[in-house]
Design a protein around this motif. Sequence first.
Motif, short mmCIF file in Angstrom:
data_model
loop_
_atom_site.label_atom_id
_atom_site.label_comp_id
_atom_site.label_asym_id
_atom_site.label_seq_id
_atom_site.Cartn_x
_atom_site.Cartn_y
_atom_site.Cartn_z
N SER A 112 -60.15 -11.47 -40.80
CA SER A 112 -61.33 -11.71 -41.63
C SER A 112 -60.90 -12.03 -43.06
O SER A 112 -61.50 -12.87 -43.72
N ARG A 159 -66.41 -7.63 -44.86
CA ARG A 159 -67.41 -6.57 -45.06
C ARG A 159 -67.85 -5.95 -43.73
O ARG A 159 -68.33 -4.82 -43.70
N ASN A 160 -67.68 -6.72 -42.65
CA ASN A 160 -68.04 -6.17 -41.33
C ASN A 160 -67.09 -5.06 -40.87
O ASN A 160 -67.37 -4.36 -39.90
N PHE A 161 -65.94 -4.98 -41.52
CA PHE A 161 -64.93 -4.02 -41.07
C PHE A 161 -64.57 -3.03 -42.19
O PHE A 161 -63.45 -2.54 -42.25
N ASP A 204 -70.96 -14.30 -47.86
CA ASP A 204 -70.58 -12.89 -47.71
C ASP A 204 -69.22 -12.79 -47.05
O ASP A 204 -69.01 -13.39 -45.99
N MET A 240 -66.43 -11.95 -44.63
CA MET A 240 -66.47 -11.46 -43.26
C MET A 240 -65.87 -10.05 -43.18
O MET A 240 -66.25 -9.24 -42.34
N ALA A 266 -70.05 0.09 -40.69
CA ALA A 266 -70.30 -1.34 -40.97
C ALA A 266 -70.23 -2.19 -39.69
O ALA A 266 -70.74 -3.30 -39.66
N MET A 267 -69.57 -1.67 -38.66
CA MET A 267 -69.39 -2.46 -37.42
C MET A 267 -70.68 -2.49 -36.62
O MET A 267 -71.37 -1.49 -36.50
N SER A 268 -70.98 -3.67 -36.06
CA SER A 268 -72.18 -3.74 -35.24
C SER A 268 -71.86 -4.30 -33.86
O SER A 268 -70.90 -5.07 -33.69
N LEU A 303 -71.82 -8.17 -33.52
CA LEU A 303 -70.57 -8.86 -33.82
C LEU A 303 -69.64 -8.82 -32.61
O LEU A 303 -68.95 -9.78 -32.29
#
Lengths: 164, 523
Positions: B154, B169-171, B165, B167, B176-178, B181
């Motif tokens: 990322s 930020r997802n980790f 944004d 990427m 934060a993980m969904s 994803l």
Amino acid sequence: MNKVRLIIYQILAYTFFMGFIAYLSSSPEWVHTLPDEATIKVSIRHSGKIVGECRDLTVTEIKNLSPNMKVPQECPRERSPVLLSIEMDDKLLYESNARPSGLQKDGVSTFYARFDIPSGNHFIKAVLRDDANNPKRAYRLEKHLEIIPRQVLVIDFKDGFIIK
Amino acid sequence: MKSPVVYVRKVGKMLLNPIELLFSKIFTDQANPFFHLGTLSFFFFWIAAGTGLYLYVFFETSVAHAYESIEYLVNEQWYLGGIMRSLHRYSSAAMVVAVTLHLLREFVKGRYQGVRIFSWVSGVPLLWLLFLSAIGGYWLVWDQLAQYIAILSSELLDWLPIMVDPMARNFLNAEAMSDRLFSLLAFLHIGFPLALLLGMFVHIQRISYAKTNPPKQLAIGVSSALVLLSLINPAMSQAPANLDVSVTNVGLDWFYLNVFPLIELWGPGWVWGLLVAVSVLIVILPCLSPHQRKPIAVVDPPNCNGCSWCFADCPYSAITMKEHDFKKGHKQAVVNPDLCIGCGICAGACPSSTPFRSVDELITGIDMPDLPVKDLLKLTDKKAKKLKGDKPKVLLFGCRSGAPTESLEQDNVAGILLPCVGQLPPSFVDYIFRNKLADGVMVTGCCEEDCYYRLGNTWLEQRFAAQRFPHLRTTGAKRNIAVIWAGEQGNKQLAAKLDDYVHTLENEGHEDDLRFVKGGRDE
């Protein structure tokens, strides 16, 4: 070459192939962070203040607007860049000036950075300025932190600094 | 001054040739893995795809259960799911090894310029797709390695100014993980391999009779080796991912994930620079060294009877058939100049290339301007006339990519070099025996399964064995022709086979023996 020797050599070749695949599939190990280190992640999305003032429209200007578009004021879209600086133990850890996103520079400013730091007690100082026209306007954070080995510490922002 | 690329190729050849020779001795030319790197890549792809389908049945596309679902396969269903998982991983690793060697070998052997440029350039996006497919797969396991590559990939993507944004930020941390994803990642891990398969299909479009299956012996060998490896050293997940705790040591797959340490050491910008530079270098490589285009085949409509044998034999699909210019109801060959590699295999296939025709000047239906059939006939007559001595006289036909024949010329042996032996019409062998120009004819060329022009030696052997038109006609030719696929490194073997052949002709005569001598360098 006689058949038995041929088969032995083939087995050796396949063994080499298997060993090569097996070894490099997971070895040698790579050290990402040391066991006594921790990680600080700076991840902030924040919109700077709008640059410039809204202007009251004149009666004629309002009259000229389409009926569904009538507004009393015209405001600029461009936002100020956002300045972020983080110090750790009085040493500058990170400093960046993020421009607003978008072709009209009216979007959000984003920051992302990752640092590996030694675990232990640290003093963190962070400043965020989101109005280039008013340098005095700033959000500040000053905090003593006890950071344990392998901890992932996230510095975020929502109406003020957040440490997770 | 020669291009540095030429020197690099020379050094590469010096390193590669002895290894190939060794593997030919161990596996034979027919099953030498170095001659089947392309088909092996396909084979490994199918293993990875097949095992991947099985794994997907049990895989949970959620952050909380992805790791568990794989652990279930490895621990509870080790006898099938565990083996499938290991096969999936090891076949992917084997594929990247085969693909890398395939690329290097084609470069070293000079098989990437001219007509081959399409396959060469179309291979570059395949490399990207292969790596993307594999890296995506590592994310799905959601162990410490997945956590490591998720964060770094990322960060690598975030360097590109394409997303508002980051990427990464997802980790940031576990919350934060969904799962959404994760579903996207699973979708990408299916999408990239499908795109790769489509790309592989395009990659082989410009060649005819493209092989996508390795020889049975090799397929059994490598698949058994992978199964055995999966049993001895099953692929295991690392500790489960936890974004709240940083990753320390990771057991990296150096075949696919070698770029990640570089991201840490150099930063994403330099890594992008490296990846783009390597890709561009591969694409422009054909232009960095001189490539002399061979004269292309020329059709002579009055002598073309529309038999389509040249059309069937062209290794690069450069020949198509159209309505004959003036023979009603007949077809006529047409050469696409952009696709013709100038091998001459078509001239060897043409039934009009026979010296037995009663014409003032031998002009064939499809011919090569650099060595027309009439000149080949004159050369054959001239060389045959020079043969002398008491020993049996032999005409040795060789090809420019095979073992050199000049050093083997003696009073009783004359060599004739062709661009590819596939250019030799079988009727020439009949002509030599019928007119007693020589006691024997030996044909040599590239190793089996490794013809520089892909199919020259295969087609010629099939023509001699009456499996492909045109056939040998005379009994003398059928009985006494010798074929030795010695390859470019096989001069010693060729010299030895030639001595044996002369010796046999000397001792046993040549008319009455049923003898279709065939050999290769692996013997």
